[in-house]
Design a protein around this motif. Sequence first.
Motif, PDB file in Angstrom:
ATOM      1  N   LYS A  77       0.833  -1.211   0.000  1.00 30.13           N
ATOM      2  CA  LYS A  77       0.000   0.000   0.000  1.00 30.13           C
ATOM      3  C   LYS A  77       0.866   1.258   0.000  1.00 30.13           C
ATOM      4  CE  LYS A  77      -3.728   2.350   2.482  1.00 30.13           C
ATOM      5  NZ  LYS A  77      -3.042   3.656   2.409  1.00 30.13           N
TER       6      LYS A  77
ATOM      7  N   LYS B  41       2.383   1.707  -3.485  1.00 33.19           N
ATOM      8  CA  LYS B  41       1.437   2.223  -4.472  1.00 33.19           C
ATOM      9  C   LYS B  41       1.097   3.686  -4.214  1.00 33.19           C
ATOM     10  CE  LYS B  41      -0.855  -1.893  -6.228  1.00 33.19           C
ATOM     11  NZ  LYS B  41      -2.168  -2.505  -6.557  1.00 33.19           N
ATOM     12  N   ASP B  42       0.990   4.054  -2.949  1.00 32.70           N
ATOM     13  CA  ASP B  42       0.699   5.459  -2.631  1.00 32.70           C
ATOM     14  C   ASP B  42       1.821   6.364  -3.131  1.00 32.70           C
ATOM     15  OD1 ASP B  42      -1.667   4.766  -1.446  1.00 32.70           O
ATOM     16  OD2 ASP B  42      -0.904   4.809   0.609  1.00 32.70           O
TER      17      ASP B  42
ATOM     18  N   ARG C 238       1.659   6.529  -6.954  1.00 35.94           N
ATOM     19  CA  ARG C 238       0.527   7.361  -7.368  1.00 35.94           C
ATOM     20  C   ARG C 238       0.875   8.840  -7.318  1.00 35.94           C
ATOM     21  NH1 ARG C 238      -2.715   3.464  -4.407  1.00 35.94           N
ATOM     22  NH2 ARG C 238      -4.040   2.292  -5.877  1.00 35.94           N
TER      23      ARG C 238
ATOM     24  N   THR D 239       3.284   9.593 -10.228  1.00 31.76           N
ATOM     25  CA  THR D 239       2.677   9.478 -11.556  1.00 31.76           C
ATOM     26  C   THR D 239       1.312  10.160 -11.615  1.00 31.76           C
ATOM     27  OG1 THR D 239       1.725   7.319 -10.967  1.00 31.76           O
ATOM     28  CG2 THR D 239       3.883   7.327 -12.038  1.00 31.76           C
ATOM     29  N   LYS D 240       1.076  11.068 -10.720  1.00 28.23           N
ATOM     30  CA  LYS D 240      -0.187  11.805 -10.759  1.00 28.23           C
ATOM     31  C   LYS D 240      -0.242  12.631 -12.041  1.00 28.23           C
ATOM     32  CE  LYS D 240      -3.067  14.667  -7.764  1.00 28.23           C
ATOM     33  NZ  LYS D 240      -3.123  15.436  -6.483  1.00 28.23           N
ATOM     34  N   ARG D 241      -1.329  12.472 -12.831  1.00 23.98           N
ATOM     35  CA  ARG D 241      -1.329  13.079 -14.158  1.00 23.98           C
ATOM     36  C   ARG D 241      -1.425  14.604 -14.120  1.00 23.98           C
ATOM     37  NH1 ARG D 241      -6.572  10.223 -14.459  1.00 23.98           N
ATOM     38  NH2 ARG D 241      -8.297  11.707 -14.340  1.00 23.98           N
TER      39      ARG D 241
ATOM     40  N   TRP E 126       1.040  -2.449 -13.658  1.00 27.20           N
ATOM     41  CA  TRP E 126       0.285  -1.318 -13.103  1.00 27.20           C
ATOM     42  C   TRP E 126       1.052  -0.008 -13.286  1.00 27.20           C
ATOM     43  CZ3 TRP E 126       1.382   1.596  -8.532  1.00 27.20           C
ATOM     44  CH2 TRP E 126       0.353   2.428  -8.112  1.00 27.20           C
TER      45      TRP E 126
ATOM     46  N   ARG F 186       0.057   3.393 -15.570  1.00 21.87           N
ATOM     47  CA  ARG F 186       0.001   4.769 -15.037  1.00 21.87           C
ATOM     48  C   ARG F 186       0.848   5.721 -15.890  1.00 21.87           C
ATOM     49  NH1 ARG F 186      -2.733   5.778 -10.704  1.00 21.87           N
ATOM     50  NH2 ARG F 186      -1.738   7.830 -10.547  1.00 21.87           N
TER      51      ARG F 186
ATOM     52  N   CYS G  97      -0.266   9.083 -18.039  1.00 17.61           N
ATOM     53  CA  CYS G  97       0.381  10.401 -17.974  1.00 17.61           C
ATOM     54  C   CYS G  97       0.688  10.942 -19.371  1.00 17.61           C
ATOM     55  CB  CYS G  97       1.670  10.315 -17.152  1.00 17.61           C
ATOM     56  SG  CYS G  97       1.405   9.987 -15.406  1.00 17.61           S
TER      57      CYS G  97
ATOM     58  N   TRP H  62      -7.362   6.829 -17.625  1.00 19.57           N
ATOM     59  CA  TRP H  62      -7.000   5.564 -16.976  1.00 19.57           C
ATOM     60  C   TRP H  62      -7.562   4.378 -17.762  1.00 19.57           C
ATOM     61  CZ3 TRP H  62      -3.598   3.414 -14.140  1.00 19.57           C
ATOM     62  CH2 TRP H  62      -3.852   2.246 -13.419  1.00 19.57           C
TER      63      TRP H  62
END
Length: 454
Positions: free
Chosen positions: A339, A342-343, A346, A349-351, A390, A394, A398, A434
């Motif tokens: 977790k 992945k956080d 994320r 790779t936040k768009r 995954w 991501r 982007c 996504w």
Amino acid sequence: MASSREKHRQPKIPTGSYPQEEVVNPRGTEEVPSFSPARPNEPAREESCIDLMEQVVERENVLGALRRVEENKGKPGVDGMEVTELRPFLVQQWANIRSELLQGTYQPTPVRRVEIPKPDGGVRLLGVPTVLDRLIQQALQQVLTPIFDPEFSPHSYGFRAGYSQHNAVQQAQNYIAQGYRWVVDVDLAQFFDRVNHDMLMARIARKVKDKRVLKLIRKYLQAGVMTGGVCVVSEEGVPQGGPLSPLLSNIMLDDLDGELMKRGHRFVRYADDCNVYVRSKRAGERVMESVTQFVEGRLKLKVNREKSAVDRPWKRKFLGFSFTHHRQPKVRVSSKSLKRFKDKVRITTKRSRGQSMAERLDILNKYLHGWSGYDRRAETRSVFVELDEWIRRRLRMCLLKQWKQPKTKRKKLVSLGIPEEWARNISGSRKGYWRLALTPQMNKALGLALSRSS
């Protein structure tokens, strides 16, 4: 009263105003004092019987400590001195500092408080010593480790040469394979903040007879923490952040190791993480009760009853890992570690994150390199395959967001070898980024073949 550290602090010396050579010059060099020559005000010593503090300030020992501090780098303490300033400072002041250490009059500086967020909530309190105190603590640690470490329990894996977290996890796996399929997971509440100074010093004094060394260690324990410009005196605890604290923690918990060994338990301890492996739940509950009584009664520490438990090993985590339930268990990455991973990905790779793909990949690769370097011990390869897929999805998301206009999307996809019709389907689609990142068209355009060729 001004601390010894403040008394010795000199104004910043312009480059070129001190000899550009090793802090410790060969014997006989007059320009820069060596660490080793005796001073008139230092206690005499016999060549055949060197006291412990003399070993601490011995030339080669301090040089080794200096190199280690420089390699570790780190942030400055409350005085603001950087690691790069340490050598020129020692050129000017080491003779006086050495004399104070030998006479037992050296006074450490309070540590700088730093709060590090914990993954499961709360904060971990670190104390960052000044670079000078890091040097002295490192020199102490190098002399004390050969005295204490050889007699530590073989079940203690934390902060020891030849031992590692992976070794601890492997030993836990061996116990489970042998039929010890219940674990007593003992969590010590705020261990580093609760260590009783008198009890710790009593354990150090069992093997250390040099009163100057004992006095200096106690001074480090009681140096205090600088918070908001105010020094708060430390009445208990071992500040995390200094080179000496890992050794002190092992010294404090060595009695717990000895007690568990005396009772014949199978256990693994890494710092304050201790797992005892037993054959039944009932046996585990008895062990939990007796260990809690020993820790709180004899060591004056506190067991966190909310986080401690008697359970199956595959339902608990140990050093970021867990195990499968098979008769011959496999090591796997714990759900909490996945977790956190992945956080972090994320966020990177936040768009909507305003950065180029090159910058994004650079940050991501550095994190993946560190994470995979530690978690490579896991034996469940399918998890890594899923994570790889995954992450690539991501990144495709982007890219789609960065291309923005349908016309740009179409041109980019065609240039990547996709048929014109496929490119139009993607560029004109109303589906979200996504969802589109998982389409066959995007997989073909930005798949493994492209990654390997680039």
